[in-house]
Write an enzyme that holds these catalytic residues in place. Structure first.
Site, PDB file in Angstrom:
ATOM      1  N   TYR A  55      57.291  66.510  52.939  1.00 28.60           N
ATOM      2  CA  TYR A  55      57.602  67.644  53.816  1.00 28.60           C
ATOM      3  C   TYR A  55      59.030  67.567  54.359  1.00 28.60           C
ATOM      4  O   TYR A  55      59.644  68.584  54.640  1.00 28.60           O
ATOM      5  CB  TYR A  55      56.646  67.668  55.014  1.00 28.60           C
TER       6      TYR A  55
ATOM      7  N   LYS B 150      47.743  57.952  46.434  1.00 24.58           N
ATOM      8  CA  LYS B 150      47.773  58.160  44.982  1.00 24.58           C
ATOM      9  C   LYS B 150      48.502  56.952  44.391  1.00 24.58           C
ATOM     10  O   LYS B 150      49.515  57.071  43.693  1.00 24.58           O
ATOM     11  CB  LYS B 150      48.469  59.490  44.667  1.00 24.58           C
TER      12      LYS B 150
ATOM     13  N   ASP C 193      42.659  62.436  44.580  1.00 26.75           N
ATOM     14  CA  ASP C 193      41.856  63.353  43.753  1.00 26.75           C
ATOM     15  C   ASP C 193      40.367  63.038  43.916  1.00 26.75           C
ATOM     16  O   ASP C 193      39.536  63.939  44.066  1.00 26.75           O
ATOM     17  CB  ASP C 193      42.302  63.312  42.277  1.00 26.75           C
TER      18      ASP C 193
ATOM     19  N   ASP D 273      47.318  67.627  54.601  1.00 25.36           N
ATOM     20  CA  ASP D 273      47.337  69.094  54.694  1.00 25.36           C
ATOM     21  C   ASP D 273      46.231  69.672  53.824  1.00 25.36           C
ATOM     22  O   ASP D 273      45.438  70.516  54.260  1.00 25.36           O
ATOM     23  CB  ASP D 273      48.709  69.615  54.228  1.00 25.36           C
TER      24      ASP D 273
ATOM     25  N   ASP E 222      42.197  71.188  55.115  1.00 21.73           N
ATOM     26  CA  ASP E 222      41.676  72.541  54.847  1.00 21.73           C
ATOM     27  C   ASP E 222      40.326  72.447  54.146  1.00 21.73           C
ATOM     28  O   ASP E 222      39.397  73.188  54.459  1.00 21.73           O
ATOM     29  CB  ASP E 222      42.647  73.332  53.956  1.00 21.73           C
TER      30      ASP E 222
HETATM   31  C1  IPM Z   1      48.990  73.116  58.651  1.00 21.89           C
HETATM   32  C2  IPM Z   1      49.776  74.206  57.969  1.00 21.89           C
HETATM   33  C3  IPM Z   1      51.250  73.841  57.997  1.00 21.89           C
HETATM   34  C4  IPM Z   1      51.423  72.564  57.197  1.00 21.89           C
HETATM   35  C5  IPM Z   1      52.186  74.941  57.475  1.00 21.89           C
HETATM   36  C6  IPM Z   1      51.996  76.229  58.199  1.00 21.89           C
HETATM   37  C7  IPM Z   1      53.624  74.488  57.526  1.00 21.89           C
HETATM   38  O1  IPM Z   1      49.301  74.418  56.675  1.00 21.89           O
HETATM   39  O2  IPM Z   1      49.245  72.860  59.846  1.00 21.89           O
HETATM   40  O3  IPM Z   1      48.130  72.525  58.004  1.00 21.89           O
HETATM   41  O4  IPM Z   1      51.575  72.603  55.970  1.00 21.89           O
HETATM   42  O5  IPM Z   1      51.438  71.508  57.822  1.00 21.89           O
HETATM   43 MG    MG Z   2      47.595  73.266  56.205  1.00 23.95          MG
END
Ligand code: IPM
Ligand code: MG
Length: 290
Positions: free
Chosen positions: A73, A124, A156, A180, A184
């Site tokens: 990042y 990884k 993975d 990240d 999700d």
């Molecule tokens: C998160 C989001 C952010 C990230 C984006 C919006 C930059 O996806 O907080 O998970 O990738 O960290």
């Molecule tokens: Mg995210």
């Protein structure tokens, strides 16, 4: 999350410097918020609202500890250039230093120590040098935490195990990019994204607390949003910044009580179930606190 939800073809081609993501990334970096705690907790009352089989997710309580200010990042160099063949290419740099790995791994171990005493480090290391160092450093630090059972998993496989047998995990510690993606994925296990709080902490445990769902502009001002993730973020603030686990426990117990009493906002209601609005849900939690 909110920013992730903004879309459209024009937005997709914005130069990086103009993208709203740079705002949140800049805040994280400037405030030194390197430790991102993203719990995925499924209240038993909501097991039926998950898109997973109830027996796979009922009682799920896992915590993802994501490194938030390093990795690909923020790595330099990055950008666009011509390759040797004269073709345009994009490139980014993944790196982690020993001290960056150590400080996030420590948060992982400490978090596991306060919970189920199991830490899974995700990397990884079969491919990436960054991950090989990551694994070495986490393993070495593990000697300071003999009471925590440490395991390692390739990212993975972790992505697969999260949907196959999510309850095998207690705490997961991982880098910025893998965290990240996995956070999700884990949010879906918890039924609704409207239930999940998060904390982003600096070295002194001061932090930024937010629901992971963003501001949901499509339902703003309509008394539809689930306020529980925001309320649970407050509980995390008491737990982590104010070191008042007693208050955090009370807030979380109040949330459990309203769920047990059957209150549901639209996002966590089953088809045909009666729903309440944001205000009524908030008022019910306040009443349950008393
Ligand atoms: C998160 C989001 C952010 C990230 C984006 C919006 C930059 O996806 O907080 O998970 O990738 O960290
Ligand atoms: Mg995210």
């Amino acid at each position: 999350m909110l920013l992730g939800a903004v879309g459209g073809p024009q937005y997709d081609t914005l130069p990086r410097a103009l993208r709203p993501e740079q705002g949140i990334l800049g805040i994280r970096k400037a405030l030194g918020l390197f430790a991102n705690l993203r719990p995925a907790l499924l209240y038993p009352e909501l097991a039926a609202a998950s898109s997973f089989k109830p027996e796979v997710v009922a009682g799920l309580d896992l915590m993802i500890v994501r490194e938030l200010t390093g990795d690909i990042y923020f790595g330099q160099p990055r950008g666009r250039r011509k390759n040797a063949a004269g073709e345009d290419e994009g490139f980014d740099t993944m790196h982690y230093s020993v001290s960056e790995i150590e400080r996030i791994a420590r948060v992982g171990f400490e978090t596991a120590r306060r919970r189920g005493k199991k830490l899974c480090s995700v990397d990884k290391a079969n491919v990436l040098d960054t991950s090989m160092l990551w694994r070495e450093v986490v393993t070495a630090l593990g000697r300071d935490y003999p009471d925590v059972e440490l395991s390692h998993m390739y990212v993975d496989n972790a992505a697969m195990q999260l949907v196959k047998r999510p309850k095998q995990f207690d705490v997961i510690v991982t880098g910025n990019l893998f965290g990240d993606i996995l956070s999700d994925e884990a949010s879906m296990l918890a039924g609704s994204i409207g239930m999940l709080p998060s904390a982003s902490l600096d070295a002194a445990a001061k932090g930024l607390y937010e629901p992971i769902h963003g501001s949901a502009p499509d339902i703003a001002g309509r008394d539809l949003a689930n306020p529980l993730a925001t309320i649970l973020s407050l509980a995390m603030m008491f737990r982590h910044t104010f070191a008042r686990a007693d208050v955090a426990d009370r807030i979380e117990a109040a949330v459990r009580r309203v769920l047990a009493a059957g209150l549901r906002t639209g996002d966590i209601a089953l088809p045909g179930e009666a729903t309440v609005g944001t205000k009524a849900m908030g008022a019910a939690v306040v009443a349950a606190l008393a």
